[in-house]
Design a protein around this motif. Structure first.
Motif, PDB file in Angstrom:
ATOM      1  N   ARG A  47      35.998  43.970  37.710  1.00  0.00           N
ATOM      2  CA  ARG A  47      37.058  42.963  37.850  1.00  0.00           C
ATOM      3  C   ARG A  47      38.123  43.425  38.840  1.00  0.00           C
ATOM      4  N   LEU A  48      38.459  44.707  38.817  1.00  0.00           N
ATOM      5  CA  LEU A  48      39.461  45.249  39.722  1.00  0.00           C
ATOM      6  C   LEU A  48      39.054  45.065  41.183  1.00  0.00           C
ATOM      7  N   HIS A  49      37.795  45.328  41.489  1.00  0.00           N
ATOM      8  CA  HIS A  49      37.341  45.295  42.880  1.00  0.00           C
ATOM      9  C   HIS A  49      36.979  43.888  43.358  1.00  0.00           C
ATOM     10  N   THR A  50      37.073  42.908  42.492  1.00  0.00           N
ATOM     11  CA  THR A  50      36.794  41.513  42.879  1.00  0.00           C
ATOM     12  C   THR A  50      38.049  40.673  42.657  1.00  0.00           C
ATOM     13  N   THR A  51      38.219  40.184  41.454  1.00  0.00           N
ATOM     14  CA  THR A  51      39.399  39.385  41.117  1.00  0.00           C
ATOM     15  C   THR A  51      40.697  40.129  41.400  1.00  0.00           C
ATOM     16  N   GLY A  52      40.730  41.407  41.047  1.00  0.00           N
ATOM     17  CA  GLY A  52      41.950  42.187  41.247  1.00  0.00           C
ATOM     18  C   GLY A  52      42.321  42.319  42.709  1.00  0.00           C
ATOM     19  N   LEU A  53      41.344  42.581  43.548  1.00  0.00           N
ATOM     20  CA  LEU A  53      41.601  42.719  44.978  1.00  0.00           C
ATOM     21  C   LEU A  53      42.105  41.410  45.577  1.00  0.00           C
ATOM     22  N   ALA A  74      44.011  28.934  49.681  1.00  0.00           N
ATOM     23  CA  ALA A  74      43.113  30.082  49.805  1.00  0.00           C
ATOM     24  C   ALA A  74      42.657  30.555  48.429  1.00  0.00           C
ATOM     25  N   ALA A  75      43.569  30.536  47.464  1.00  0.00           N
ATOM     26  CA  ALA A  75      43.207  30.922  46.106  1.00  0.00           C
ATOM     27  C   ALA A  75      42.198  29.950  45.513  1.00  0.00           C
ATOM     28  N   ASP A  76      42.399  28.658  45.745  1.00  0.00           N
ATOM     29  CA  ASP A  76      41.448  27.650  45.286  1.00  0.00           C
ATOM     30  C   ASP A  76      40.061  27.908  45.859  1.00  0.00           C
ATOM     31  N   ALA A  77      39.999  28.191  47.155  1.00  0.00           N
ATOM     32  CA  ALA A  77      38.725  28.413  47.826  1.00  0.00           C
ATOM     33  C   ALA A  77      38.014  29.652  47.299  1.00  0.00           C
ATOM     34  N   ARG A  78      38.764  30.592  46.766  1.00  0.00           N
ATOM     35  CA  ARG A  78      38.193  31.830  46.250  1.00  0.00           C
ATOM     36  C   ARG A  78      37.933  31.774  44.752  1.00  0.00           C
ATOM     37  N   THR A  79      38.103  30.597  44.146  1.00  0.00           N
ATOM     38  CA  THR A  79      37.906  30.435  42.701  1.00  0.00           C
ATOM     39  C   THR A  79      36.980  29.243  42.457  1.00  0.00           C
ATOM     40  N   PRO A  80      35.672  29.438  42.533  1.00  0.00           N
ATOM     41  CA  PRO A  80      34.745  28.306  42.396  1.00  0.00           C
ATOM     42  C   PRO A  80      34.803  27.620  41.026  1.00  0.00           C
ATOM     43  N   SER A  81      35.099  28.373  39.972  1.00  0.00           N
ATOM     44  CA  SER A  81      35.066  27.823  38.621  1.00  0.00           C
ATOM     45  C   SER A  81      36.269  26.927  38.349  1.00  0.00           C
ATOM     46  N   HIS A 120      48.674  28.768  41.913  1.00  0.00           N
ATOM     47  CA  HIS A 120      47.863  29.870  41.394  1.00  0.00           C
ATOM     48  C   HIS A 120      48.748  31.065  41.026  1.00  0.00           C
ATOM     49  N   GLN A 121      48.424  31.701  39.918  1.00  0.00           N
ATOM     50  CA  GLN A 121      49.259  32.769  39.384  1.00  0.00           C
ATOM     51  C   GLN A 121      49.547  33.897  40.376  1.00  0.00           C
ATOM     52  N   PRO A 122      48.570  34.389  41.153  1.00  0.00           N
ATOM     53  CA  PRO A 122      48.902  35.475  42.086  1.00  0.00           C
ATOM     54  C   PRO A 122      49.921  35.069  43.151  1.00  0.00           C
ATOM     55  N   VAL A 123      49.872  33.809  43.563  1.00  0.00           N
ATOM     56  CA  VAL A 123      50.834  33.317  44.551  1.00  0.00           C
ATOM     57  C   VAL A 123      52.232  33.312  43.938  1.00  0.00           C
ATOM     58  N   VAL A 124      52.331  32.796  42.714  1.00  0.00           N
ATOM     59  CA  VAL A 124      53.631  32.775  42.035  1.00  0.00           C
ATOM     60  C   VAL A 124      54.119  34.196  41.768  1.00  0.00           C
ATOM     61  N   LEU A 125      53.195  35.080  41.429  1.00  0.00           N
ATOM     62  CA  LEU A 125      53.572  36.466  41.202  1.00  0.00           C
ATOM     63  C   LEU A 125      54.221  37.068  42.447  1.00  0.00           C
ATOM     64  N   GLY A 126      53.621  36.812  43.600  1.00  0.00           N
ATOM     65  CA  GLY A 126      54.200  37.310  44.839  1.00  0.00           C
ATOM     66  C   GLY A 126      55.563  36.716  45.117  1.00  0.00           C
ATOM     67  N   PRO A 200      40.935  39.003  51.457  1.00  0.00           N
ATOM     68  CA  PRO A 200      39.634  39.253  50.805  1.00  0.00           C
ATOM     69  C   PRO A 200      39.131  38.025  50.069  1.00  0.00           C
ATOM     70  N   ALA A 201      37.825  37.862  50.087  1.00  0.00           N
ATOM     71  CA  ALA A 201      37.184  36.746  49.377  1.00  0.00           C
ATOM     72  C   ALA A 201      36.000  37.283  48.592  1.00  0.00           C
ATOM     73  N   VAL A 202      36.263  38.326  47.827  1.00  0.00           N
ATOM     74  CA  VAL A 202      35.207  38.985  47.053  1.00  0.00           C
ATOM     75  C   VAL A 202      34.892  38.150  45.819  1.00  0.00           C
ATOM     76  N   SER A 203      33.628  37.935  45.551  1.00  0.00           N
ATOM     77  CA  SER A 203      33.249  37.048  44.453  1.00  0.00           C
ATOM     78  C   SER A 203      32.786  37.837  43.226  1.00  0.00           C
TER      79      SER A 203
END
Length: 224
Positions: A47-53, A74-81, A120-126, A200-203
């Motif tokens: 999870r760290l090396h995918t979602t976390g990154l 960008a977050a939407d595009a990286r979250t298929p689910s 998306h939460q990471p955007v708000v976090l930043g 990064p767009a690691v899945s």
């Protein structure tokens, strides 16, 4: 800048809603992929090396002033689910409420107005880190750590895992977390010149698939 603000933002008692989410750990426990500390460590490492990154890079880019709407797309595009996108926006909405109360900011107000259902939460976090006067690396560390601390805390509840063992898992991941943060911040620094596609767009396909199944459970302990 007061780096002490990072302690507030990363504190598990900060009312950002993360306690209700397992980061995919509940589905992994039910499927037998997490059974004890060793398998928890492998789950958290993946999870760290995918979602976390991805999350760390998005958060760092937000601190550096990238367009929040572009980052959210960008977050939407990286979250298929769809289930994970929904969870990320709910968490973003809750974090936004907490951040605006803690570090009042015109930028936070504007983004909250633009995304009434939550960015998306990471955007708000930043953006929260930026409002708190923190740096990109601080936001990246917060996002990367959240990506593994949430599942570890959830597994303590789900399996009655010894909390000391869960803490040991997180401590042993520290060197890898450092590397992920370096990679995330490096990518975020390029956004101004190259755009959000450089992030990064690691899945993590299994996390995405499990999230969709988990969303349909009639009874569950965690929201995701």
């Amino acid at each position: 800048m007061s780096r002490a603000a990072l302690l507030v933002l990363a504190d598990g008692r900060f009312p950002a809603g993360g306690h209700a989410h397992s980061g995919g750990a509940e589905a992994a426990v039910k499927a037998g992929r997490i059974t004890e500390a060793e398998s928890l460590a492998e789950f958290c490492r993946g999870r760290l090396h995918t979602t976390g990154l991805v999350s760390a890079a998005l958060a760092a880019a937000a601190v550096l002033g990238a367009d929040p709407a572009a980052l959210d797309a960008a977050a939407d595009a990286r979250t298929p689910s769809p289930a994970l996108r929904g969870a990320a926006r709910k968490l973003g909405r809750q974090l936004m409420r907490a951040a605006r109360a803690t570090w009042p900011s015109g930028e936070l107000d504007a983004v909250a107005l633009e995304f009434p259902k939550g960015a998306h939460q990471p955007v708000v976090l930043g953006l929260a880190a930026r409002a708190a006067g923190l740096e990109a690396v601080d936001a990246a560390y917060c996002a990367a750590y959240e990506s593994v601390s949430g599942p570890a805390s959830a597994v303590v509840r789900l399996l009655s895992l010894d909390p000391f063992d869960a803490s040991g898992v997180l401590a042993r991941l520290a060197p890898e977390l450092d590397r992920v943060v370096d990679q995330a911040v490096g990518a975020a620094l390029r956004v101004a010149d190259e755009g959000v596609d450089v992030l990064p767009a690691v899945s993590a396909p299994l996390l995405e698939i499990s999230a969709e199944a988990h969303a349909g459970w009639p009874v569950r302990l965690f929201a995701s």
